[in-house]
Design an enzyme around this catalytic site. Structure first.
Site, PDB file in Angstrom:
ATOM      1  CD  GLN A 193     -26.300   3.157  25.449  1.00 50.64           C
ATOM      2  OE1 GLN A 193     -26.118   2.409  26.405  1.00 50.64           O
ATOM      3  NE2 GLN A 193     -25.306   3.675  24.741  1.00 50.64           N
ATOM      4  CB  THR A 194     -26.685   8.955  26.140  1.00 50.32           C
ATOM      5  OG1 THR A 194     -26.072   9.907  25.272  1.00 50.32           O
ATOM      6  CG2 THR A 194     -26.374   9.310  27.576  1.00 50.32           C
ATOM      7  NE  ARG A 195     -21.088   6.823  20.564  1.00 55.39           N
ATOM      8  CZ  ARG A 195     -21.503   7.282  19.392  1.00 55.39           C
ATOM      9  NH1 ARG A 195     -22.702   6.965  18.920  1.00 55.39           N
ATOM     10  NH2 ARG A 195     -20.738   8.044  18.659  1.00 55.39           N
ATOM     11  CG  HIS A 199     -26.819  19.072  23.137  1.00 57.76           C
ATOM     12  ND1 HIS A 199     -25.875  19.876  23.756  1.00 57.76           N
ATOM     13  CD2 HIS A 199     -26.119  18.195  22.375  1.00 57.76           C
ATOM     14  CE1 HIS A 199     -24.662  19.514  23.359  1.00 57.76           C
ATOM     15  NE2 HIS A 199     -24.783  18.489  22.524  1.00 57.76           N
ATOM     16  CG  HIS A 202     -30.170  14.449  23.791  1.00 55.90           C
ATOM     17  ND1 HIS A 202     -29.248  15.413  23.450  1.00 55.90           N
ATOM     18  CD2 HIS A 202     -30.092  13.503  22.838  1.00 55.90           C
ATOM     19  CE1 HIS A 202     -28.640  15.052  22.345  1.00 55.90           C
ATOM     20  NE2 HIS A 202     -29.124  13.908  21.948  1.00 55.90           N
ATOM     21  N   GLY A 287     -33.787   4.541  19.914  1.00 56.24           N
ATOM     22  CA  GLY A 287     -33.999   5.577  18.906  1.00 56.24           C
ATOM     23  C   GLY A 287     -33.734   5.104  17.505  1.00 56.24           C
ATOM     24  NE  ARG A 288     -33.799   8.366  10.964  1.00 60.97           N
ATOM     25  CZ  ARG A 288     -32.674   8.339  10.297  1.00 60.97           C
ATOM     26  NH1 ARG A 288     -31.523   8.422  10.941  1.00 60.97           N
ATOM     27  NH2 ARG A 288     -32.666   8.226   8.980  1.00 60.97           N
ATOM     28  CG  ASP A 289     -28.011   4.705  13.015  1.00 60.74           C
ATOM     29  OD1 ASP A 289     -27.839   3.485  12.899  1.00 60.74           O
ATOM     30  OD2 ASP A 289     -27.128   5.550  12.779  1.00 60.74           O
ATOM     31  CG  HIS A 290     -30.002   1.914  20.204  1.00 62.19           C
ATOM     32  ND1 HIS A 290     -30.524   2.666  21.221  1.00 62.19           N
ATOM     33  CD2 HIS A 290     -29.118   1.074  20.779  1.00 62.19           C
ATOM     34  CE1 HIS A 290     -29.997   2.280  22.374  1.00 62.19           C
ATOM     35  NE2 HIS A 290     -29.118   1.310  22.129  1.00 62.19           N
ATOM     36  CB  ALA A 291     -25.616   1.138  19.441  1.00 67.40           C
ATOM     37  NE  ARG A 433      18.456   9.409  14.633  1.00 65.19           N
ATOM     38  CZ  ARG A 433      18.397   8.101  14.579  1.00 65.19           C
ATOM     39  NH1 ARG A 433      19.163   7.374  15.347  1.00 65.19           N
ATOM     40  NH2 ARG A 433      17.563   7.505  13.758  1.00 65.19           N
ATOM     41  NE  ARG A 447      17.164   5.098   8.547  1.00 62.81           N
ATOM     42  CZ  ARG A 447      17.883   6.141   8.097  1.00 62.81           C
ATOM     43  NH1 ARG A 447      17.434   7.356   8.248  1.00 62.81           N
ATOM     44  NH2 ARG A 447      19.047   5.953   7.499  1.00 62.81           N
ATOM     45  CB  ALA A 474      10.000  10.943   9.391  1.00 62.76           C
TER      46      ALA A 474
HETATM   47  S1  PPS Z   1      15.359   9.242  11.133  1.00 66.24           S
HETATM   48  O1  PPS Z   1      15.535   8.388   9.937  1.00 66.24           O
HETATM   49  O2  PPS Z   1      14.182  10.090  10.967  1.00 66.24           O
HETATM   50  O3  PPS Z   1      15.319   8.453  12.349  1.00 66.24           O
HETATM   51  O4  PPS Z   1      16.639  10.176  11.168  1.00 66.24           O
HETATM   52  P1  PPS Z   1      16.854  11.441  12.144  1.00 66.24           P
HETATM   53  O5  PPS Z   1      16.565  11.099  13.525  1.00 66.24           O
HETATM   54  O6  PPS Z   1      16.146  12.606  11.584  1.00 66.24           O
HETATM   55  O7  PPS Z   1      18.407  11.660  12.091  1.00 66.24           O
HETATM   56  C1  PPS Z   1      18.980  12.134  10.963  1.00 66.24           C
HETATM   57  C2  PPS Z   1      20.274  12.874  11.304  1.00 66.24           C
HETATM   58  O8  PPS Z   1      21.282  11.940  11.632  1.00 66.24           O
HETATM   59  C3  PPS Z   1      22.459  12.144  10.844  1.00 66.24           C
HETATM   60  N1  PPS Z   1      22.742  10.809  10.244  1.00 66.24           N
HETATM   61  C4  PPS Z   1      22.049  10.169   9.288  1.00 66.24           C
HETATM   62  N2  PPS Z   1      20.981  10.491   8.538  1.00 66.24           N
HETATM   63  C5  PPS Z   1      20.502   9.582   7.657  1.00 66.24           C
HETATM   64  N3  PPS Z   1      21.038   8.377   7.464  1.00 66.24           N
HETATM   65  C6  PPS Z   1      22.104   7.992   8.199  1.00 66.24           C
HETATM   66  N4  PPS Z   1      22.641   6.762   8.034  1.00 66.24           N
HETATM   67  C7  PPS Z   1      22.656   8.887   9.158  1.00 66.24           C
HETATM   68  N5  PPS Z   1      23.680   8.842  10.031  1.00 66.24           N
HETATM   69  C8  PPS Z   1      23.717  10.009  10.696  1.00 66.24           C
HETATM   70  C9  PPS Z   1      22.147  13.258   9.889  1.00 66.24           C
HETATM   71  O9  PPS Z   1      22.941  14.326  10.329  1.00 66.24           O
HETATM   72  C10 PPS Z   1      20.679  13.601  10.088  1.00 66.24           C
HETATM   73  O10 PPS Z   1      20.486  14.966  10.406  1.00 66.24           O
HETATM   74  P2  PPS Z   1      19.682  16.018   9.506  1.00 66.24           P
HETATM   75  O11 PPS Z   1      19.297  17.086  10.443  1.00 66.24           O
HETATM   76  O12 PPS Z   1      18.498  15.323   8.906  1.00 66.24           O
HETATM   77  O13 PPS Z   1      20.677  16.452   8.512  1.00 66.24           O
END
Ligand code: PPS
Length: 569
Positions: A193-195, A199, A202, A287-291, A433, A447, A474
């Site tokens: 048996q192997t995952r 080499h 083996h 073997g040793r420590d199978h799975a 966007r 978002r 983000a």
């Molecule tokens: S997110 O939160 O990561 O989904 O936002 P993102 O896709 O980076 O979009 C941000 C850009 O949209 C414009 N914008 C806003 N930003 C923040 N809050 C609100 N309510 C909003 N409305 C419009 C803004 O120009 C951001 O662009 P960047 O390049 O960050 O300046």
């Protein structure tokens, strides 16, 4: 011990004609779309690999299996095989109802008569079957975070095998393999048996095991689901094909097993043995420590190194398959050959390369000596996993609007394009966007969706060896973490926090948005009327106040160099 008789094991398939009829009738039934793991389980249920099971476990069978590895009729079975479903789906099913089981494309593979429908005690299952209720165990993690809340049990009627397009000639049902052994006159067969890729050590140990057991050898690798992070099965099978040539002609064969492993150590070893007995094997290498599942959340091993051998030995008589101990083989430099570690006199110089060391050498493109592996195998592994400096990666900028993310991201893109070697894609907030997320607004839900889309595209780019540069705000740490996890499956993820303060961003107000946000004309504006989780541990944090863009981009380049992601030829 008796040789396993090579007459057929019972399958759950109906005849071809009945299957055609049943398929039409089943189209009217309520249907469940099987998960990848359930498809693996169903295939082995239907083809007799899980003989004596006749379907997904009933509650009574499940209780016995969990508590003491026994089905309700007393038969040995160590692993719960359940159809886990959502609460909503379970609530719609009545006792005795037939349901259709479909693959992920909607093809009906089987029907099932649901006799049992219950909410399992998952903590108990984790403790009893996997040894600890600890999410660091891959199967416990699956149980709590992926498996449905309710289990359905009942007999299965097989209509057709799951469809596989890959390595079809290397896939056999238990009865096909039994027929093959019968045809070749093989009476004693030892399965390996192997995952992992094989080499030289083996190859030596399996060859020795076969000689010791005076048996023919079956290399029986798992190609269903293995431990997350393992080498993909496509690469592994190409490696196995290369190793197969190294055995004396007509002593050895290979077949692929569509099993979804649970990494349950001792219980898994017994399960593997029962499956191999169904495939007509008389011996099984443990073997040793199978799975073994790796370390628990306290950094300790889940199971003792020989627990699997002990449990197997205890049950082998009843299982009808005999254990062959796995010998730990090491390279004896002076004699230029592999020998079992326990037979070597003290003071002899031996060489070994651990799995971790092998991964490091592959990642850094370093030498892998011929005493360790076969050049064909190393070539395949290098093809799939080029050194880090040739792998794809994602640079993920995060920070307030107007922090300078896009400008630095652009400068970084140009610098990377100047270096050449890998395609570079910029997924800037505004561009995304416009092209990917034009219907989305700025609520938390939207978002998150926006960032998950960026993460998906970046993971595809990373997987295919490119560089993705992302530059959205983000604002949520959990979403950034989820994207990191998706991408790290394929390559590095470098989070860059562009740490310009909200005061500075507002002062710059390059797009005039902060003014509008202060006036309440833009709602949910990050930093003003919406939250931003400051990254706790980004790979790099850049300050933009009093530092020019070129320098910020250069700091990222230096980080990439330090991580081995860019290197001279
Ligand atoms: S997110 O939160 O990561 O989904 O936002 P993102 O896709 O980076 O979009 C941000 C850009 O949209 C414009 N914008 C806003 N930003 C923040 N809050 C609100 N309510 C909003 N409305 C419009 C803004 O120009 C951001 O662009 P960047 O390049 O960050 O300046």
């Amino acid at each position: 011990m008796q040789n396993a008789p090579l007459n057929p094991v019972p399958e759950l398939y109906v005849s071809y004609e009945s299957a055609q009829k049943l398929k039409v009738e089943a189209a009217d039934l309520v249907s469940w779309d099987l998960t990848p793991r359930q498809i693996c389980d169903l295939e082995l249920l239907m083809n007799g690999g899980f003989n004596p099971l006749k379907g997904f476990l009933s509650e009574e069978d499940y209780d016995g299996v969990v508590e003491n590895m026994r089905l309700a009729d007393g038969g040995l079975w160590p692993m719960p095989i359940n159809l886990d479903v959502s609460e909503d789906f379970a609530a719609s099913i009545e006792a005795g109802q037939d349901i259709a089981l479909r693959d992920q494309e909607g093809v009906i593979l089987a029907t099932m008569t649901v006799t049992d429908n219950w909410v399992p005690n998952k903590a108990r299952e984790a403790e009893k079957v996997f040894g600890a209720d600890d999410d660091a165990h891959p199967a416990v993690n699956y149980l709590h975070n992926h498996a449905g809340k309710v289990y359905l049990g009942g007999p299965v009627t097989g209509i057709q095998q799951p469809v596989h397009y890959d390595f079809r000639a290397r896939r056999d049902t238990p009865n096909e393999l039994r027929a093959y052994f019968r045809k070749l006159g093989w009476r004693r067969i030892v399965a390996f048996q192997t995952r992992n890729p094989l080499h030289r050590a083996h190859q030596e140990l399996t060859f020795r095991a076969a000689k010791e057991a005076q048996a023919n050898l079956l290399i029986h690798p798992v190609v269903g689901m293995t431990k997350p992070g393992d080498v993909d099965h496509f690469t592994r099978v190409r490696c196995y094909e290369a190793v197969l040539d190294k055995y004396p002609a007509s002593t050895t064969t290979m077949s692929l097993l569509p099993l979804a492993m649970r990494m349950a150590g001792p219980r898994e070893a017994v399960w593997h043995g029962l499956i191999r007995a169904n495939y007509g094997c008389t011996h099984f290498i443990v073997g040793r420590d199978h799975a073994g599942p790796g370390k628990n959340s306290a950094g300790e091993d889940f199971y003792g190194p020989y627990d699997a051998q002990d449990l197997f030995r205890e049950h082998q008589e009843e299982m009808g398959i005999e254990m062959v101990d796995f010998k730990h083989m090491v390279w004896v430099e002076d004699r230029a050959q592999y020998e079992p570690a326990d037979e070597i006199e003290e003071g002899t110089k031996v060489l070994n390369i651990s799995g971790t060391e092998l991964r490091r050498r592959l990642a850094e493109g370093l030498d892998i000596p011929e005493w360790f592996s076969f050049p064909e195998v190393v070539k395949e592994l290098r093809r799939t996993k080029p050194p880090r400096s040739k792998q794809g990666f994602t640079v993920f900028f995060t920070g307030f609007s107007g922090s300078g993310k896009s400008t630095i991201a652009n400068a970084l893109m140009v610098k990377l394009m100047e270096m050449g070697g890998r395609p570079v894609t910029l997924l800037d907030g505004d561009i995304v966007r416009k092209n990917l997320s034009s219907e989305l607004g700025f609520s938390k839900e939207h978002r998150d969706l926006n960032i998950r889309r960026i993460g998906y595209v970046a993971s595809e780019i990373t997987k295919n060896g490119g560089i993705a540069i992302c530059a959205p705000i983000a604002p949520y740490a959990t979403t950034r973490r989820a994207v990191r996890e998706d991408i790290e499956e394929f390559g590095a993820f470098i989070e860059v926090h562009v740490a310009t303060s909200i005061e500075e961003c507002e002062k710059r107000d390059r797009k005039g948005l902060y003014k509008l946000a202060r006036e309440g004309k833009i709602k949910e504006f990050t930093g003003i009327s919406d939250p931003y989780d400051v990254p706790a541990n980004p790979e790099i944090r850049v300050e933009t106040e009093n530092v020019d863009v070129d320098n910020c981009a250069h700091q990222v380049i230096l980080k990439l160099e330090q991580m081995g992601l860019i290197a001279g030829e």
